[in-house]
Design an enzyme around this catalytic site. Structure first.
Site, PDB file in Angstrom:
ATOM      1  CG  ASP A 243      -1.895   1.217   1.266  1.00  0.00           C
ATOM      2  OD1 ASP A 243      -2.685   1.104   0.166  1.00  0.00           O
ATOM      3  OD2 ASP A 243      -1.736   1.585   1.829  1.00  0.00           O
ATOM      4  CB  THR A 244       2.768   3.615  -1.628  1.00  0.00           C
ATOM      5  OG1 THR A 244       3.127   4.535  -1.310  1.00  0.00           O
ATOM      6  CG2 THR A 244       2.002   3.212  -2.899  1.00  0.00           C
ATOM      7  CB  ALA A 245      -0.448   7.845  -1.231  1.00  0.00           C
ATOM      8  N   GLY A 297      -8.488   4.132  -6.357  1.00  0.00           N
ATOM      9  CA  GLY A 297      -8.344   4.845  -5.224  1.00  0.00           C
ATOM     10  C   GLY A 297      -7.715   5.759  -5.246  1.00  0.00           C
ATOM     11  N   GLY A 299      -7.451  10.053  -3.693  1.00  0.00           N
ATOM     12  CA  GLY A 299      -8.583  11.144  -3.011  1.00  0.00           C
ATOM     13  C   GLY A 299      -9.656  10.932  -2.458  1.00  0.00           C
ATOM     14  CB  CYS A 304      -7.631  11.655   1.710  1.00  0.00           C
ATOM     15  SG  CYS A 304      -5.972  11.537   0.655  1.00  0.00           S
TER      16      CYS A 304
END
Length: 480
Positions: A243-245, A297, A299, A304
């Site tokens: 997981d990372t943005a 997804g 934002g 967030c």
């Protein structure tokens, strides 16, 4: 899924769309099979987001008993995550985990433990043997320094852990008791309320091959990815989430390849999830690198601030629609991550082709979330939540770095560090929210004439609506 009216040239949020009813032969919500269409094949297509303020042992146990899965966050030391996984695996698969105290504990101490579970009872045990129950009614009017053995109720309903939930319900109804205590070899093994008994007949638990509750764990991409992934695999995680943005980047792709190679070398078929992305290109690249499921997804989450700070992101319904089509063509699946605030949003994500739906902030304001219960000046209970890219989360993630490096990293935040998520008086527990969501999704499937989620995604007819069209559908809780 098809559109009722011409598909617009702009992207869509969940609020922008609605589902039209169609001819259906499905006569009951209970005729609908909600098994997820991803690699996990969960009895319930719900995943608790790997957020530190939300997903812990209590949440993981409770959600798994109802058929979903929780992902333990990546910010925690591997040893702590391994311990959490072990405790979830050791939990009873049907009876709830009780909160218990010794007879000499004060009422004040015992009452402080009540918010840890939605059932609202503390079991008094003497050397593991249940001897009483304490709740708000037993403690009413008593000094908080009184010991629990002086206030507890000793009229108990004791059952064997193998007792069918329907029998537990009938027994509680006849005896007019709030909870039944499961006792094995004389020792406390679990607890069940009447509502819990009903739920146990409606929700098959999410179990691993050994009949234990399932739980996942997250892996970041900034440290020794292969080592942490291997340790979480050894600890018994049922799914790994990378997981990372910004999931569509070289570090993620390289990390995915490394972890996939490690799993292959060890002969493991453990599902591997990666994200986050919002385009078909990003989805294809992560699948090519080894992902079984792609998290979609950027934002839409309540915590967030990415879109407002960077302008980066995409309306979630369109993201899910495009990415799920790409994943399905490759024989894989996506998780719709973020932006769900109502049961309708979960249904629309599944109609758009999501294999499962990931929920974060919506579950933050529940008894089972990881935070401590706090009361505001009006007496309303809430939990504090924060984004996983916020300064607060960054401080936790960089705790092993120098003070200078930590201070510098904290300057670059993309999330809310302090947010109050109030408990809904009507739905204070995560199981209450699950009931709310499942009732809506099952009903959506009947409107679409679908008995399974693949049928739902194939049959759903979705239309575009204005903001006033969305507001027209809102219920009115008081007269206008």
């Amino acid at each position: 899924m098809r559109f009722l009216n011409p598909m617009p040239s702009y992207d869509l949020t969940y609020d922008d769309v609605f589902m039209a009813p169609r001819r259906s032969s499905v006569t009951s919500r209970l005729d609908v099979d909600l098994t997820s269409t991803d690699a996990l094949r969960l009895p319930l297509p719900l995943v608790v987001a790997n957020m530190t303020a939300i997903s812990g042992r209590r949440m993981a146990e409770t959600v798994a008993r109802r058929g979903g899965v929780a992902i333990i966050p990546q910010d925690l030391p591997t040893s702590i995550v391994a311990e959490t996984i072990g405790r979830v695996k050791a939990a009873h698969t049907v009876f709830d985990t009780p909160v218990y105290v010794d007879p000499g504990v004060t009422i004040g101490e015992a009452l402080n433990l009540l918010p840890k579970r939605a059932h609202g009872m503390v079991v008094v045990v003497d050397d593991g043997v249940p001897i009483g129950l304490l709740g708000p009614s037993e403690a009413a009017g008593l000094d908080r320094f009184v010991q629990v053995h002086e206030a507890m109720s000793t009229d108990l309903t004791l059952v064997d852990p193998s007792t069918p939930p329907a029998e537990v319900f009938e027994l509680l109804n006849v005896r007019r008791h709030r909870v039944a205590l499961a006792v094995q070899d004389g020792r406390l093994a679990g607890l069940m309320t009447a509502k819990g008994a009903l739920r146990a007949t409606l929700y098959p638990p999410a179990l691993d091959g050994d009949g234990r509750l399932r739980v996942g764990a997250a892996v970041g991409i900034s440290k020794d990815v292969e080592r942490r992934a291997a340790e979480l695999l050894d600890a018994g995680a049922d799914v790994l989430v990378m997981d990372t943005a910004h999931g569509h980047q070289e570090r993620m792709i390289e990390g995915l390849r490394v972890v996939r190679a490690m799993l292959t070398d060890r002969g493991s078929t453990l599902p591997l999830v990666a994200g986050n992305v919002v385009t078909a290109e990003g989805t294809a690249d992560l699948i090519e690198a080894g992902a079984d499921v792609v998290k979609v997804g950027v934002g839409p989450g309540a915590m967030c601030t990415t879109r407002m700070q960077t302008g980066v992101g995409r309306p979630q319904f369109s993201s899910v629609l495009e990415c799920s089509a790409e994943a399905n063509a490759a024989g894989k699946a996506i998780w719709a991550d973020g932006g769900v605030r109502h049961p309708r949003d979960v249904a629309l994500a599944l109609a758009a082709g999501a294999g499962a739906v990931m929920i974060g902030s919506w579950f933050a304001g529940t008894h089972e979330s990881a935070g401590d219960l706090v009361t505001d000046h009006d007496g309303r209970p809430y939990k504090e939540s924060f984004g996983m890219a916020s300064a607060r989360a960054v401080r936790m993630r960089t705790r092993e770095q120098s003070r200078f490096e930590r201070a510098r990293a904290a300057l670059f935040e993309e999330g809310i560090s302090h947010s109050r998520m109030y408990l809904d008086p009507a739905r204070p527990g995560v199981e209450d929210l699950i009931d709310f969501i499942v009732a809506g999704v099952r009903s959506s499937c009947t409107y679409a004439g679908a008995r399974t989620l693949p049928e739902f995604a194939a049959n759903a007819v979705v239309g575009i609506q204005s903001a006033s069209g969305f507001n027209e559908g809102r219920p009115v809780h008081s007269s206008w």
